[in-house]
Design a protein around this motif. Structure first.
Motif, PDB file in Angstrom:
ATOM      1  N   ASP A 147      -8.022  -1.259 -12.050  1.00 54.76           N
ATOM      2  CA  ASP A 147      -7.318  -0.559 -10.964  1.00 54.76           C
ATOM      3  C   ASP A 147      -5.989  -0.022 -11.498  1.00 54.76           C
ATOM      4  O   ASP A 147      -4.950  -0.672 -11.395  1.00 54.76           O
ATOM      5  CB  ASP A 147      -7.091  -1.516  -9.791  1.00 54.76           C
ATOM      6  CG  ASP A 147      -6.568  -0.791  -8.555  1.00 54.76           C
ATOM      7  OD1 ASP A 147      -6.325   0.430  -8.635  1.00 54.76           O
ATOM      8  OD2 ASP A 147      -6.407  -1.447  -7.503  1.00 54.76           O
ATOM      9  N   LYS A 148      -6.026   1.157 -12.068  1.00 52.94           N
ATOM     10  CA  LYS A 148      -4.829   1.732 -12.666  1.00 52.94           C
ATOM     11  C   LYS A 148      -3.836   2.243 -11.632  1.00 52.94           C
ATOM     12  O   LYS A 148      -2.648   2.432 -11.931  1.00 52.94           O
ATOM     13  CB  LYS A 148      -5.228   2.878 -13.609  1.00 52.94           C
ATOM     14  CG  LYS A 148      -6.136   2.448 -14.747  1.00 52.94           C
ATOM     15  CD  LYS A 148      -5.519   1.332 -15.578  1.00 52.94           C
ATOM     16  CE  LYS A 148      -6.422   0.890 -16.713  1.00 52.94           C
ATOM     17  NZ  LYS A 148      -5.838  -0.213 -17.496  1.00 52.94           N
ATOM     18  N   PHE A 149      -4.300   2.452 -10.399  1.00 52.44           N
ATOM     19  CA  PHE A 149      -3.403   2.957  -9.360  1.00 52.44           C
ATOM     20  C   PHE A 149      -2.324   1.928  -9.028  1.00 52.44           C
ATOM     21  O   PHE A 149      -1.188   2.286  -8.702  1.00 52.44           O
ATOM     22  CB  PHE A 149      -4.214   3.302  -8.106  1.00 52.44           C
ATOM     23  CG  PHE A 149      -3.404   3.922  -7.016  1.00 52.44           C
ATOM     24  CD1 PHE A 149      -3.037   5.263  -7.068  1.00 52.44           C
ATOM     25  CD2 PHE A 149      -2.988   3.168  -5.927  1.00 52.44           C
ATOM     26  CE1 PHE A 149      -2.280   5.833  -6.055  1.00 52.44           C
ATOM     27  CE2 PHE A 149      -2.235   3.729  -4.912  1.00 52.44           C
ATOM     28  CZ  PHE A 149      -1.872   5.068  -4.975  1.00 52.44           C
ATOM     29  N   HIS A 150      -2.674   0.628  -9.075  1.00 56.00           N
ATOM     30  CA  HIS A 150      -1.723  -0.436  -8.747  1.00 56.00           C
ATOM     31  C   HIS A 150      -1.213  -1.167  -9.998  1.00 56.00           C
ATOM     32  O   HIS A 150      -0.594  -2.221  -9.877  1.00 56.00           O
ATOM     33  CB  HIS A 150      -2.381  -1.465  -7.818  1.00 56.00           C
ATOM     34  CG  HIS A 150      -2.832  -0.906  -6.506  1.00 56.00           C
ATOM     35  ND1 HIS A 150      -4.125  -0.514  -6.267  1.00 56.00           N
ATOM     36  CD2 HIS A 150      -2.141  -0.663  -5.358  1.00 56.00           C
ATOM     37  CE1 HIS A 150      -4.230  -0.072  -5.032  1.00 56.00           C
ATOM     38  NE2 HIS A 150      -3.050  -0.137  -4.456  1.00 56.00           N
ATOM     39  N   TYR A 151      -1.464  -0.600 -11.168  1.00 57.62           N
ATOM     40  CA  TYR A 151      -1.176  -1.321 -12.410  1.00 57.62           C
ATOM     41  C   TYR A 151       0.313  -1.647 -12.564  1.00 57.62           C
ATOM     42  O   TYR A 151       0.676  -2.800 -12.814  1.00 57.62           O
ATOM     43  CB  TYR A 151      -1.647  -0.491 -13.612  1.00 57.62           C
ATOM     44  CG  TYR A 151      -1.325  -1.128 -14.942  1.00 57.62           C
ATOM     45  CD1 TYR A 151      -2.181  -2.055 -15.512  1.00 57.62           C
ATOM     46  CD2 TYR A 151      -0.149  -0.803 -15.625  1.00 57.62           C
ATOM     47  CE1 TYR A 151      -1.885  -2.646 -16.731  1.00 57.62           C
ATOM     48  CE2 TYR A 151       0.155  -1.388 -16.842  1.00 57.62           C
ATOM     49  CZ  TYR A 151      -0.715  -2.303 -17.387  1.00 57.62           C
ATOM     50  OH  TYR A 151      -0.412  -2.891 -18.587  1.00 57.62           O
ATOM     51  N   ASP A 152       1.172  -0.654 -12.439  1.00 60.02           N
ATOM     52  CA  ASP A 152       2.607  -0.865 -12.702  1.00 60.02           C
ATOM     53  C   ASP A 152       3.194  -1.920 -11.777  1.00 60.02           C
ATOM     54  O   ASP A 152       3.941  -2.804 -12.220  1.00 60.02           O
ATOM     55  CB  ASP A 152       3.361   0.458 -12.535  1.00 60.02           C
ATOM     56  CG  ASP A 152       2.977   1.475 -13.600  1.00 60.02           C
ATOM     57  OD1 ASP A 152       2.522   1.047 -14.683  1.00 60.02           O
ATOM     58  OD2 ASP A 152       3.090   2.694 -13.331  1.00 60.02           O
TER      59      ASP A 152
END
Length: 323
Positions: free
Chosen positions: A115-120
């Motif tokens: 899930d790169k959208f919530h990664y940071d």
């Protein structure tokens, strides 16, 4: 002078020698008569001579190898090892704080690879939590995660984290937070699903199992396995035909559900929020959503794409009818 004796000083002395006198051992004489030789013994009855039997290859029966004793493999006592590792952290930290941090960090480590959208946001949260512990304590959290994986590999039909949660007495008594025993969840799941899961899958492609108050996910896990048993009879893979949708107001128990569904390879998404005031709906913000790894597989990604195409085509047809 005759008759006179020789003076004593003129007597000849005997020559002394250093050599030892030789002694000859004489054999003792015996008066016993001579012994006659004993005659050789001969049997009065003729003994039959032994002849080894001739080997017949066809008649020989090969011996069966003795079966080796079965050694039962050592079972991994995941529960005990998990609790032993967990208690190593309780000397400096409260049990509830350790459990909360473990669940959040484990959930972030499962979510970030896919899930790169919530990664940071989740990576920053992970790093903030782990800094509270020293190096020796940080090494224990991967052990807890590994014991969870091993326990679910050994027996998938269980609520491992939920049972550990209750064993550590972490339930919220004031809020009435008590997890349902797994065998009760199995009975409820079998009654709720019925016996036509395969028929629904053949008609619709997949089924959806929902729980608006999921807790640690015991009921959902039982429902997934009840569906799996029916689909296996039709030679269908439940991971491609069962979607789980869940929600809970308590973030920690919702993430416990997320972790267990992720490790079991179930396509699912879980929302953290109040079911009554913030229910799951179309067009929702995905801020509080947690998607399992199987949800991003090609099968489910294709289904979402087809669904969006259907919605677009349906919207265009509705506009034409309105015009």
């Amino acid at each position: 002078m005759k008759g006179e004796t020789m003076a004593f000083w003129k007597k000849k002395k005997k020559r002394q020698t250093t050599a030892k006198k030789k002694t000859h051992a004489a054999s003792p004489k015996t008066n016993s008569p001579k012994m006659k030789p004993v005659p050789e013994w001969k049997p009065t009855i003729s003994m039959p001579t032994y002849k080894p039997p001739s080997k017949d290859v066809d008649s020989e029966v090969p011996k069966k190898p003795e079966p080796k004793p079965k050694t039962s493999p050592r079972k991994n006592d995941g529960r005990k090892e998990f609790l032993d590792s967990f208690r190593k952290l309780t000397y400096r930290h409260r049990a509830w704080d350790i459990w909360r941090d473990f669940v959040i960090m484990f959930a972030c480590s499962l979510s970030n690879p896919v899930d790169k959208f919530h990664y940071d946001e989740r990576e920053a949260r992970y790093m903030k939590i782990v800094k509270k512990y020293n190096k020796q304590e940080q090494a224990i959290f991967p052990e807890l995660a590994a014991q969870t994986v091993l326990a679910l590999e050994e027996s998938q039909e269980q609520d491992f984290l939920g049972s550990i949660f209750m064993e550590l007495n972490l339930g919220n008594e004031s809020g009435g937070q008590f997890f349902t025993p797994y065998h009760v969840c199995e009975l409820m799941a079998e009654i709720a699903l019925g016996d036509n899961v395969a028929q629904q899958v053949n008609e619709q492609g997949y089924i959806t199992i929902c729980d608006s108050c999921c807790g640690a996910g015991a009921t959902l896990i039982a429902g997934v396995h009840a569906a799996r048993k029916q689909l296996e009879k039709e030679h269908l893979n439940y991971q491609n035909h069962v979607l789980v949708v869940a929600q809970d107001i308590d973030e920690i128990v919702a993430l416990m559900c997320y972790i267990q569904l992720s490790l079991l390879g179930v396509a699912a998404y879980i929302k953290v929020g109040n079911t009554f005031t913030e229910p799951i709906a179309e067009g929702d913000s995905t801020e509080n959503y947690w998607f399992t790894m199987m949800y991003f597989s090609d099968v489910w990604a294709m289904r979402r794409m087809v669904r969006k195409m259907d919605e677009l085509l349906k919207g265009e047809s509705d506009e034409r009818k309105a015009d």
